[in-house]
Design an enzyme around this catalytic site. Structure first.
Site, PDB file in Angstrom:
ATOM      1  N   ASN A  11       0.889  -1.165   0.000  1.00  0.00           N
ATOM      2  CA  ASN A  11       0.000   0.000   0.000  1.00  0.00           C
ATOM      3  C   ASN A  11       0.928   1.215   0.000  1.00  0.00           C
ATOM      4  O   ASN A  11       1.604   1.481   0.986  1.00  0.00           O
ATOM      5  CB  ASN A  11      -0.874  -0.051   1.246  1.00  0.00           C
ATOM      6  CG  ASN A  11      -1.908   1.050   1.373  1.00  0.00           C
ATOM      7  OD1 ASN A  11      -2.502   1.205   2.426  1.00  0.00           O
ATOM      8  ND2 ASN A  11      -2.152   1.813   0.332  1.00  0.00           N
ATOM      9  N   GLN A  44      -2.203   6.694  -1.496  1.00  0.00           N
ATOM     10  CA  GLN A  44      -2.517   7.842  -0.645  1.00  0.00           C
ATOM     11  C   GLN A  44      -1.300   8.751  -0.497  1.00  0.00           C
ATOM     12  O   GLN A  44      -0.161   8.290  -0.587  1.00  0.00           O
ATOM     13  CB  GLN A  44      -2.965   7.403   0.762  1.00  0.00           C
ATOM     14  CG  GLN A  44      -4.386   6.891   0.872  1.00  0.00           C
ATOM     15  CD  GLN A  44      -4.481   5.404   0.647  1.00  0.00           C
ATOM     16  OE1 GLN A  44      -3.499   4.684   0.754  1.00  0.00           O
ATOM     17  NE2 GLN A  44      -5.671   4.935   0.311  1.00  0.00           N
ATOM     18  N   ASN A  64      -6.557  10.613  -0.410  1.00  0.00           N
ATOM     19  CA  ASN A  64      -6.647   9.519  -1.359  1.00  0.00           C
ATOM     20  C   ASN A  64      -6.177   9.963  -2.737  1.00  0.00           C
ATOM     21  O   ASN A  64      -6.079  11.161  -3.026  1.00  0.00           O
ATOM     22  CB  ASN A  64      -8.089   9.011  -1.453  1.00  0.00           C
ATOM     23  CG  ASN A  64      -8.462   8.110  -0.299  1.00  0.00           C
ATOM     24  OD1 ASN A  64      -7.614   7.427   0.267  1.00  0.00           O
ATOM     25  ND2 ASN A  64      -9.738   8.100   0.048  1.00  0.00           N
ATOM     26  N   CYS A  73      -5.689   6.004   8.086  1.00  0.00           N
ATOM     27  CA  CYS A  73      -5.007   5.053   7.207  1.00  0.00           C
ATOM     28  C   CYS A  73      -3.984   4.332   8.066  1.00  0.00           C
ATOM     29  O   CYS A  73      -2.980   4.917   8.465  1.00  0.00           O
ATOM     30  CB  CYS A  73      -4.338   5.760   6.027  1.00  0.00           C
ATOM     31  SG  CYS A  73      -3.386   4.642   4.967  1.00  0.00           S
ATOM     32  N   ASN A 190     -14.955   1.786   3.091  1.00  0.00           N
ATOM     33  CA  ASN A 190     -13.958   0.801   2.677  1.00  0.00           C
ATOM     34  C   ASN A 190     -14.609  -0.576   2.798  1.00  0.00           C
ATOM     35  O   ASN A 190     -15.267  -0.864   3.802  1.00  0.00           O
ATOM     36  CB  ASN A 190     -12.732   0.880   3.586  1.00  0.00           C
ATOM     37  CG  ASN A 190     -12.108   2.260   3.579  1.00  0.00           C
ATOM     38  OD1 ASN A 190     -11.414   2.647   2.656  1.00  0.00           O
ATOM     39  ND2 ASN A 190     -12.384   3.039   4.626  1.00  0.00           N
ATOM     40  N   ARG A 209     -11.992   3.070  -0.129  1.00  0.00           N
ATOM     41  CA  ARG A 209     -12.718   4.270  -0.521  1.00  0.00           C
ATOM     42  C   ARG A 209     -11.775   5.257  -1.193  1.00  0.00           C
ATOM     43  O   ARG A 209     -10.775   5.668  -0.616  1.00  0.00           O
ATOM     44  CB  ARG A 209     -13.345   4.888   0.742  1.00  0.00           C
ATOM     45  CG  ARG A 209     -14.066   6.186   0.543  1.00  0.00           C
ATOM     46  CD  ARG A 209     -14.647   6.705   1.839  1.00  0.00           C
ATOM     47  NE  ARG A 209     -13.632   6.996   2.852  1.00  0.00           N
ATOM     48  CZ  ARG A 209     -13.868   7.675   3.970  1.00  0.00           C
ATOM     49  NH1 ARG A 209     -15.086   8.114   4.234  1.00  0.00           N
ATOM     50  NH2 ARG A 209     -12.906   7.898   4.840  1.00  0.00           N
ATOM     51  N   CYS A 217      -4.533  -2.923   3.448  1.00  0.00           N
ATOM     52  CA  CYS A 217      -5.226  -1.813   4.101  1.00  0.00           C
ATOM     53  C   CYS A 217      -5.169  -2.056   5.599  1.00  0.00           C
ATOM     54  O   CYS A 217      -5.798  -2.996   6.107  1.00  0.00           O
ATOM     55  CB  CYS A 217      -6.677  -1.726   3.619  1.00  0.00           C
ATOM     56  SG  CYS A 217      -7.651  -0.456   4.463  1.00  0.00           S
ATOM     57  N   GLY A 218      -4.403  -1.238   6.309  1.00  0.00           N
ATOM     58  CA  GLY A 218      -4.216  -1.443   7.739  1.00  0.00           C
ATOM     59  C   GLY A 218      -5.492  -1.272   8.535  1.00  0.00           C
ATOM     60  O   GLY A 218      -5.847  -2.122   9.361  1.00  0.00           O
ATOM     61  N   SER A 219      -6.208  -0.171   8.296  1.00  0.00           N
ATOM     62  CA  SER A 219      -7.455   0.025   9.037  1.00  0.00           C
ATOM     63  C   SER A 219      -8.477  -1.029   8.634  1.00  0.00           C
ATOM     64  O   SER A 219      -9.318  -1.439   9.445  1.00  0.00           O
ATOM     65  CB  SER A 219      -8.000   1.445   8.823  1.00  0.00           C
ATOM     66  OG  SER A 219      -8.345   1.669   7.471  1.00  0.00           O
TER      67      SER A 219
END
EC number: 5.1.1.7
Length: 274
Positions: A11, A44, A64, A73, A190, A209, A217-219
């Site tokens: 990412n 991002q 983004n 993020c 997301n 998103r 995607c960490g979150s």
């Protein structure tokens, strides 16, 4: 303008120091910089700003690739922590930052992994935000002639998580964009596609998103584990396998913060004329 290119499990980010540089980014400029053919190219952009609160170390902003600003993020947070240390903006190992929606502590370990206190997952629909009469463990959404059973949670940004039998064949390209902009998510969301391997192991793909499907995607990993624990599918310590690599997520349940641990990689430093 000086910048660094970094990534967390694929990412990828353009990271900019706005502490020692005067910078301004319009949505149009961000979109141009994000273009992988004619710009820098990234999922991002992360911007390091001076703290808004004197008790904190920095303010953390995220944009983004489509130019929209977002509040969280997780992979970016790990890269943020590595960046401020690499650039000599701090020598602390425990770094306090504010975001649009809250505060986080980023802890750099001796082996240069980063553990992020992501705060407590929030399942209240109005906090996500998600249009629902009351909080439920699962919701039914209809999208693209499909009926989807999902969990919804905020990790500082909105997440929708559905369980699939085999994440490798999940229809991310079809369902991702339709659910991202579903009418019940007024600020979009997301979308996570989660395969439960065991109570300690999941495989995950995320349609982000404003960015589309990313390598990690960490979150999204945090959201998937939070939903999995809420639905009694997972234990407190979970190995999350993403296309770009793996994260370790730990959550003891309601009343406790969730922790994410993983790598952050510096790729190169650059300079661009704006």
């Amino acid at each position: 303008m000086q910048f660094s290119k970094m990534h967390g499990l694929g990412n990828d980010f353009m990271v900019v120091d706005a502490v020692t540089q005067n910078v301004y980014f319009s949505p149009e400029l961000i979109r141009r910089l994000a273009d992988r053919h004619t710009g820098v190219g990234f999922d991002q952009m992360l911007v390091v700003e001076p703290p808004y609160d004197p008790e904190l170390d920095f303010h953390y902003r995220i944009f983004n690739a489509d130019g929209s600003e977002v509040s969280q993020c997780g992979n970016g947070a790990r890269c943020f922590a590595r960046f401020v240390r690499l650039k000599g903006l701090t020598n602390k190992r425990d770094i306090s930052v504010s975001t649009q929606t809250g505060r986080m502590i980023l802890s750099v370990t001796e082996d240069e992994l980063v553990c992020v206190n992501m705060g407590e997952p929030n399942f209240e629909p109005q906090s996500v935000p998600f249009r629902a009469a009351k909080a439920e463990k699962t919701y039914i959404l209809r999208a693209a002639e499909h009926t989807v059973l999902c969990g919804v949670v905020s990790m500082g940004n909105p997440h929708c998580v559905m369980q699939v039998d085999d994440v490798s064949v999940a229809n991310v390209a079809l369902l991702g964009p339709v659910l991202e902009s579903h009418e019940r998510f007024p600020e979009r969301a997301n979308i996570g596609f989660m395969q439960v391997v065991s109570r300690e192991h999941i495989r995950l793909r995320v349609y982000e998103r404003g960015a589309g499907e990313t390598q990690a995607c960490g979150s999204g990993a945090c959201a998937a584990v939070a939903v999995g624990i809420q639905q009694e599918l997972l234990g407190e310590e979970v190995h999350v396998e993403l296309p770009g690599g793996s994260l370790h997520i730990s959550w003891k349940g309601p009343g406790h913060p969730l922790y994410m641990t993983g790598p952050a990689t510096h790729v190169y430093d650059g300079f661009i004329h704006l």
